[in-house]
Enzyme design. Structure first.
Site, short mmCIF file in Angstrom:
data_model
loop_
_atom_site.label_atom_id
_atom_site.label_comp_id
_atom_site.label_asym_id
_atom_site.label_seq_id
_atom_site.Cartn_x
_atom_site.Cartn_y
_atom_site.Cartn_z
N LYS A 116 0.80 -1.00 -0.05
CA LYS A 116 0.09 0.01 0.01
C LYS A 116 0.94 1.32 -0.16
O LYS A 116 1.49 1.55 0.94
CB LYS A 116 -1.12 0.17 1.05
CG LYS A 116 -1.88 1.19 1.17
CD LYS A 116 -2.33 1.74 2.60
CE LYS A 116 -1.74 2.60 3.28
NZ LYS A 116 -1.62 4.04 2.37
N GLU A 147 10.46 0.68 10.00
CA GLU A 147 11.42 1.67 10.06
C GLU A 147 10.70 2.98 10.32
O GLU A 147 10.08 3.31 9.25
CB GLU A 147 12.11 1.65 8.53
CG GLU A 147 13.37 2.24 8.24
CD GLU A 147 13.30 3.58 8.03
OE1 GLU A 147 13.43 4.55 8.79
OE2 GLU A 147 13.19 3.85 6.72
N GLU A 189 10.09 15.86 15.82
CA GLU A 189 10.37 15.77 14.32
C GLU A 189 9.48 16.51 13.63
O GLU A 189 8.47 16.30 13.39
CB GLU A 189 10.36 14.15 14.20
CG GLU A 189 10.81 13.95 12.72
CD GLU A 189 10.55 12.35 12.10
OE1 GLU A 189 11.43 11.79 11.41
OE2 GLU A 189 9.64 11.83 12.62
#
Length: 496
Positions: free
Chosen positions: A194, A268, A399
């Site tokens: 996806k 990840e 972040e």
């Protein structure tokens, strides 16, 4: 094309380029594009111009189920292929990408707003990923047989996991697809992928280009939202492993869904890479390194050199050099010439980055350069350097995932190491020093999956990529990726 000076930055906007060859409309299941069972569609936008490129299916649980069924049906046949046969397929895929390089680069730039140089690097890296995995598939082996119990001989086999579900991000659409597809197929698995609903075009185009080269059902691609199609992939009982590149939050959701069927996960996730600049560092090289690695892909990069810790004795000089470097960056649209930074990926992400910059102002931090939206069409933000950042400030751990680099200072080596490690992330870091002993000792004490010395964001397919702590586990690239997408079996033979 026009070029205008905005404060210290040059902004270049090219006239709208002809649309790249778009992929077919539909879900790629069982070797062909077929209609979705969902009537919903998702608009895919060029973020540099705000123009709609095309629509793709919104996707459904039934679409995922059909894709998994196709992968399941193809699993035994693909697993039975020899490493040589699978390697040959991966090499043909690499050749097809190379033959269609210009088309894919144009499509990737249009879908992401990234500069031509970044798109070219992405496609080159994707080609090399398939070629490396083709070679690794033929050399991937396990220890030989041995006798470890009386009258018994043990053999260790590495087998494919089976059906792998994959969820890829929007920042490197085709490259991240390659990072997953190549080792997964090389290890003998089939997969259902996806892509991000924001950036599915190059992955769908790849499926169209390589459909004749792979057996039906070995590779399946389903578009749609993470909430629907992504969730179904991660919870599906016939998916043996699910791999995601994405945010920490997305990884947590995938892992939670996968837990219900006790399937393996490969995560990840995000990063907040510290760049530790010691007093003996080559400051000019460090500043140039942060310019390149902190603002590559507009800072929309999980390994971005976004958090600088510099020794207090050289902080003023380093900051001066960094601000000068960043002030020379050119921002613009793909095709507008020598452009370093493109647009943010979407209006929603553009707003998030601007909100983070407002938080910086509210916290009383200094914006030495940049910090503003750029007027005109597209989701552009000035490259930004935030200075005088105190220990523990929110920007040191959040972040932002945009063109924003922060600078803080330290007094001792021990302080630098401690503060660099004070983050939930553990993906990447760098150390800048001309002292050989320091360059050897400090990286060993940094809790990150990759640590560069006197460089940043240099990646090779031969070396593993992945993080510790909140950045996830499992490795992309290198032979370790094939290991992650396989399983170990022990067979013990009784001599009789």
């Amino acid at each position: 094309m026009t070029a205008t000076d905005t404060a210290l930055f040059t902004v270049r906007r090219a006239a709208a380029a002809p649309a790249a060859s778009l992929p077919p409309f539909g879900q790629f299941i069982g070797g062909a594009f077929i209609p979705s069972t969902s009537d919903t569609t998702v608009e895919v936008v060029n973020p540099a111009t705000e123009e709609v490129l095309m629509q793709v299916p919104g996707g459904s649980v039934e679409d995922v189920d059909a894709a998994v069924a196709a992968a399941l049906a193809a699993k035994a046949g693909w697993a039975a292929k020899t490493p040589q046969d699978r390697s040959a397929v991966l090499l043909r895929i690499a050749d097809i990408i190379e033959a269609n390089r210009e088309l894919l680069e144009t499509l990737e730039a249009a879908n992401t707003g990234k500069p031509a140089a970044v798109a070219e690097d992405d496609i080159s890296s994707a080609i090399d990923t398939f070629r490396f995995s083709a070679g690794a598939a033929r050399t991937f082996n396990t220890p030989g047989a041995g006798d470890y119990a009386e009258n018994h001989t043990s053999v260790i086999l590495r087998e494919p996991v089976g059906v792998v579900g994959v969820i890829t991000p929007w920042n490197y659409p085709l490259l991240m697809a390659a990072w997953k597809i190549a080792p997964i197929l090389g290890a003998g698995n089939t997969l259902v992928l996806k892509p991000s609903e924001q950036t599915p075009l190059s992955t769908l185009k790849l499926a169209e280009l390589i459909a004749a080269e792979i057996p039906a059902g070995v590779l399946n691609i389903v578009t749609g939202s993470g909430r629907v199609t992504g969730h179904r992939i991660s919870e599906h009982p016939d998916v043996d492993l699910v791999a995601i590149t994405g945010s920490v939050g997305s990884g947590q959701q995938v892992a939670a869904s996968a837990a219900n069927t006790v399937k393996r996960v490969h995560l990840e996730l995000g990063g907040k890479a510290p760049v530790v600049v010691f007093d003996d560092a080559d400051l000019e090289a460090a500043a140039k390194g942060v310019r390149s690695a902190g603002f590559w892909n507009g800072g929309q990069e999980c390994g971005s050199a976004c958090r600088v810790l510099v020794h207090e004795s050289v902080a003023a000089k380093f900051t001066e050099l960094l601000v000068r470097e960043v002030s020379e960056i050119t921002v613009g649209t793909p095709g507008a010439g020598d452009v370093e930074i493109g647009s943010m990926i979407s209006k929603a992400h553009y707003d998030r980055v601007l909100a983070a910059l407002q938080d910086v102002r509210n916290d009383g931090l200094t914006i030495a350069v940049g910090g503003n939206a750029i007027e005109g069409p597209g989701y552009f933000i000035e490259p930004t350097v935030v200075t005088n950042v105190p220990a523990g400030a929110a920007i040191t751990s959040t972040e932002i995932f945009g063109p924003v680099v922060s600078v803080e200072t330290f007094s001792t080596d021990e302080e630098a190491i401690t503060r660099a490690n004070e983050t939930v992330y553990g993906l990447a870091a760098s150390v800048w020093s001309t002292n050989a002993a320091r360059a050897l000792s400090v990286p060993r004490r940094l809790d990150f999956g990759t640590v560069w010395v006197n460089s940043h964001l240099v990646i090779a397919n031969e070396m593993p990529w992945g993080g510790f702590k909140g950045s996830g586990y499992g490795r992309d690239l290198s032979a370790y990726a094939l290991e992650d997408f396989s399983r170990t079996k022990h067979i013990m033979y009784n001599h009789g």
